[in-house]
Design an enzyme around this catalytic site. Structure first.
Site, PDB file in Angstrom:
ATOM      1  N   LEU A  18       0.814  -1.223   0.000  1.00  0.00           N
ATOM      2  CA  LEU A  18       0.000   0.000   0.000  1.00  0.00           C
ATOM      3  C   LEU A  18       0.839   1.260   0.000  1.00  0.00           C
ATOM      4  O   LEU A  18       1.857   1.348   0.673  1.00  0.00           O
ATOM      5  CB  LEU A  18      -0.924   0.003   1.231  1.00  0.00           C
ATOM      6  CG  LEU A  18      -1.899  -1.169   1.330  1.00  0.00           C
ATOM      7  CD1 LEU A  18      -2.798  -0.994   2.545  1.00  0.00           C
ATOM      8  CD2 LEU A  18      -2.730  -1.308   0.065  1.00  0.00           C
TER       9      LEU A  18
ATOM     10  N   GLU B  52       0.244   5.872  -0.828  1.00  0.00           N
ATOM     11  CA  GLU B  52      -0.747   6.938  -0.704  1.00  0.00           C
ATOM     12  C   GLU B  52      -1.899   6.792  -1.700  1.00  0.00           C
ATOM     13  O   GLU B  52      -3.020   7.207  -1.422  1.00  0.00           O
ATOM     14  CB  GLU B  52      -0.077   8.306  -0.896  1.00  0.00           C
ATOM     15  CG  GLU B  52       0.345   8.975   0.388  1.00  0.00           C
ATOM     16  CD  GLU B  52      -0.771   9.057   1.437  1.00  0.00           C
ATOM     17  OE1 GLU B  52      -1.874   9.519   1.101  1.00  0.00           O
ATOM     18  OE2 GLU B  52      -0.527   8.658   2.588  1.00  0.00           O
ATOM     19  N   GLY B  53      -1.599   6.241  -2.873  1.00  0.00           N
ATOM     20  CA  GLY B  53      -2.652   6.071  -3.873  1.00  0.00           C
ATOM     21  C   GLY B  53      -3.767   5.174  -3.348  1.00  0.00           C
ATOM     22  O   GLY B  53      -4.955   5.500  -3.459  1.00  0.00           O
ATOM     23  N   HIS B  54      -3.372   4.056  -2.730  1.00  0.00           N
ATOM     24  CA  HIS B  54      -4.384   3.157  -2.158  1.00  0.00           C
ATOM     25  C   HIS B  54      -5.145   3.848  -1.029  1.00  0.00           C
ATOM     26  O   HIS B  54      -6.363   3.729  -0.908  1.00  0.00           O
ATOM     27  CB  HIS B  54      -3.726   1.883  -1.609  1.00  0.00           C
ATOM     28  CG  HIS B  54      -2.992   1.085  -2.634  1.00  0.00           C
ATOM     29  ND1 HIS B  54      -1.625   1.030  -2.687  1.00  0.00           N
ATOM     30  CD2 HIS B  54      -3.435   0.302  -3.643  1.00  0.00           C
ATOM     31  CE1 HIS B  54      -1.244   0.244  -3.688  1.00  0.00           C
ATOM     32  NE2 HIS B  54      -2.331  -0.208  -4.280  1.00  0.00           N
TER      33      HIS B  54
ATOM     34  N   SER C  21       3.217   0.714  -6.545  1.00  0.00           N
ATOM     35  CA  SER C  21       3.905  -0.258  -5.690  1.00  0.00           C
ATOM     36  C   SER C  21       5.255  -0.644  -6.269  1.00  0.00           C
ATOM     37  O   SER C  21       6.142  -1.092  -5.554  1.00  0.00           O
ATOM     38  CB  SER C  21       3.051  -1.515  -5.519  1.00  0.00           C
ATOM     39  OG  SER C  21       1.816  -1.173  -4.938  1.00  0.00           O
TER      40      SER C  21
ATOM     41  N   GLY D 132      -8.277   3.430  -8.849  1.00  0.00           N
ATOM     42  CA  GLY D 132      -7.435   4.599  -9.073  1.00  0.00           C
ATOM     43  C   GLY D 132      -7.321   4.934 -10.554  1.00  0.00           C
ATOM     44  O   GLY D 132      -7.200   4.041 -11.395  1.00  0.00           O
TER      45      GLY D 132
ATOM     46  N   GLN E 287      -7.663  -0.257 -16.670  1.00  0.00           N
ATOM     47  CA  GLN E 287      -8.411  -1.042 -15.697  1.00  0.00           C
ATOM     48  C   GLN E 287      -9.752  -0.381 -15.372  1.00  0.00           C
ATOM     49  O   GLN E 287     -10.784  -1.049 -15.295  1.00  0.00           O
ATOM     50  CB  GLN E 287      -7.572  -1.186 -14.435  1.00  0.00           C
ATOM     51  CG  GLN E 287      -8.246  -1.903 -13.289  1.00  0.00           C
ATOM     52  CD  GLN E 287      -7.255  -2.218 -12.182  1.00  0.00           C
ATOM     53  OE1 GLN E 287      -6.571  -3.232 -12.214  1.00  0.00           O
ATOM     54  NE2 GLN E 287      -7.147  -1.334 -11.211  1.00  0.00           N
TER      55      GLN E 287
ATOM     56  N   GLN F 192      -3.460 -12.485 -12.960  1.00  0.00           N
ATOM     57  CA  GLN F 192      -3.154 -11.285 -13.727  1.00  0.00           C
ATOM     58  C   GLN F 192      -1.663 -11.126 -13.981  1.00  0.00           C
ATOM     59  O   GLN F 192      -1.240 -10.162 -14.601  1.00  0.00           O
ATOM     60  CB  GLN F 192      -3.750 -10.032 -13.087  1.00  0.00           C
ATOM     61  CG  GLN F 192      -3.144  -9.600 -11.792  1.00  0.00           C
ATOM     62  CD  GLN F 192      -4.045  -8.606 -11.086  1.00  0.00           C
ATOM     63  OE1 GLN F 192      -5.168  -8.918 -10.717  1.00  0.00           O
ATOM     64  NE2 GLN F 192      -3.571  -7.397 -10.903  1.00  0.00           N
TER      65      GLN F 192
END
Lengths: 309, 309
Positions: free
Chosen positions: A4, A6-8, A179, A139, A145, A32
């Protein structure tokens, strides 16, 4: 998928702002990753992730004048739960129960990662069915996605609302959080910003009134080519080489490349570069995880919003 | 898919016996027909279907000592509702949003109809999401479909219970009811029973204690071969020729062929034959739809129940 950043956390904050109960799923989904991709080396930081989420949850609960929700559950299933009958298959023929959203899954990122979006759509369908969320949060960074999940929700009549949260970026230069950034030491980190700079240059062209594909994208390629040449001219101990996989100007729903931007629809500027392993490391140099010997793929995008006339 | 017969009505009755409200979906799903298959010629009998369902619903509502439910809704969507973004694609590469349950979808019926179960799984996923049924009802006649739907529900964690209703059969000889039976005139109708007879012979062998594949299936092949030879010996105005596509003895969950039946798991005996067009028609002969000039594929199956010791 954990690891994880900041984006998460911005996804969780946005979800808490709009809902009472937030489910956080942490699951490194094997389908994936391609057979030769980085499943085993994908950063797994379970203890730190839990700590970060607990801290965030305390913050959420302590906020005064609180209409916010909080994290209700961290859902970290086993692969046997997510793939209860057959073991997950990452091969291209793929013997398994899969959702496939084509042609979207075959474009852009899908060209170099042919099983990626099949895996994403499949695991999201499972997660959505298990949790039955009112809203799901993704995000903007992974723009393809977001488009595929919206398409899946629409085509399969899933009863959930897809919410897209802006890309979190590093304060200093705007590098999109990822990540995979932990693999970038100081040297590759500095050069890695080239992708965002290239997209920003093309965005500026659009804002100045350019609409045709060539006249928008030439600005991006100029930035990328200049940085590439600069690196080539440096010695092996100074430079960080990279390859541009693609720079795309595409329709926001079909993700097909456009010859010119339709103002009523807008467009998505996106790109991918591969930061190559450092050729030679200096003594005392600040290196990333894996000693900067792992190639790192970076992606980013900017949405050119439609203009409502 | 409409063209309702007693088999479908038994599904509705079973559903009404176990639930308050029954949804009946009538939709001839294009993606489960191959590019060269019989989508256009598939029997469509909308007015009669509605009439039959209304009659059934009156019966359900008038039943004394009633704990039964009734039909709440007939759901007959347009293709634009079921495939809201891209037009449905029946080709094998398949550019569309699809659910694919492999290897199950590639076995048995899937060998000669490679897109069939992809279409079935896809449309069922959409229907399940739209209706969110407590229970879904499928006929035992399409055994592979029942296995695939159960697998899909399990693998994707769908919150519904799959109920299988026994095959409805013609009173006189036990021919499995099928919407395609209308294509069988008197002559082909009489010979078409050979598949069920063959499966019954193999079932009898199992009941008498046979367990090995060959010693069970030899009885089925004997029946099929004898009927085939009998037809060959008749003249073109008397005979109805057919081809055996397969006779299978398979595991009830994986549908893989078994070398011998594991009593703890049981097995599925199934088969498919193709009734060929009549070579020559007699004056005054009672013909099926299309004048018995259309090849008709018939399928049937018998479940060899596991023995609990």
């Amino acid at each position: 998928m954990g690891a994880l950043h900041e984006g998460h956390l911005s996804l969780v904050r946005q979800a808490a702002a709009e809902n009472d109960k937030v489910f956080v799923s942490i699951y490194v989904n094997p389908t994936q990753f391609g057979v030769k991709e980085d499943l085993d080396s994908y950063p797994k930081t379970w203890d730190k992730d839990i700590e970060v989420l607990q801290q965030l949850n305390s913050d959420l609960k302590e906020t005064p004048a609180d209409e916010e929700g909080a994290i209700d559950t961290i859902f970290a299933p086993t692969t046997k739960t997510m793939y209860p009958t057959l073991p997950p298959d990452s091969s291209l023929p793929g013997t398994c129960s899969f959702v496939n959203i084509t042609p979207l899954a075959n474009l852009l990122e899908g060209k170099s990662r042919p099983v990626f979006f099949r895996g994403v759509a499949t695991v999201c369908m499972k997660l959505f069915n298990l949790v039955q969320p009112t809203r799901v949060y993704f995000g903007q960074k992974d723009v393809q996605q977001t488009v595929i999940i919206k398409r899946m929700v629409r085509d399969f009549h899933l009863d959930t609302q897809v919410r897209i949260v802006p890309t979190e970026r590093e304060k200093d230069d705007g590098l999109a959080m990822s990540s995979r950034n932990v693999y970038l030491g100081e040297r590759r980190r500095k050069v890695g910003i080239v992708l965002y700079q290239a997209l920003r240059a093309a965005e500026a062209a659009y804002r100045m009134g350019m609409r045709r594909r060539e006249e928008v994208l030439v600005f991006a390629w100029e930035v990328a080519n200049r940085m590439s040449m600069e690196q080539d001219e440096l010695g092996e101990e100074q430079r960080a080489r990279f390859e541009v996989d693609y720079i795309s100007l595409a329709d926001p729903e079909t993700l097909e490349e456009v010859e010119s931007v339709d103002e009523a629809r807008g467009a998505v500027l996106s790109g991918a570069i591969k930061m190559l392993p450092l050729e030679s490391v200096r003594q005392g140099e600040r290196l990333g995880m894996g000693g900067d010997q792992v190639a790192v793929r970076l992606i980013d995008n900017i949405v050119l919003e439609p203009r409502h006339t």
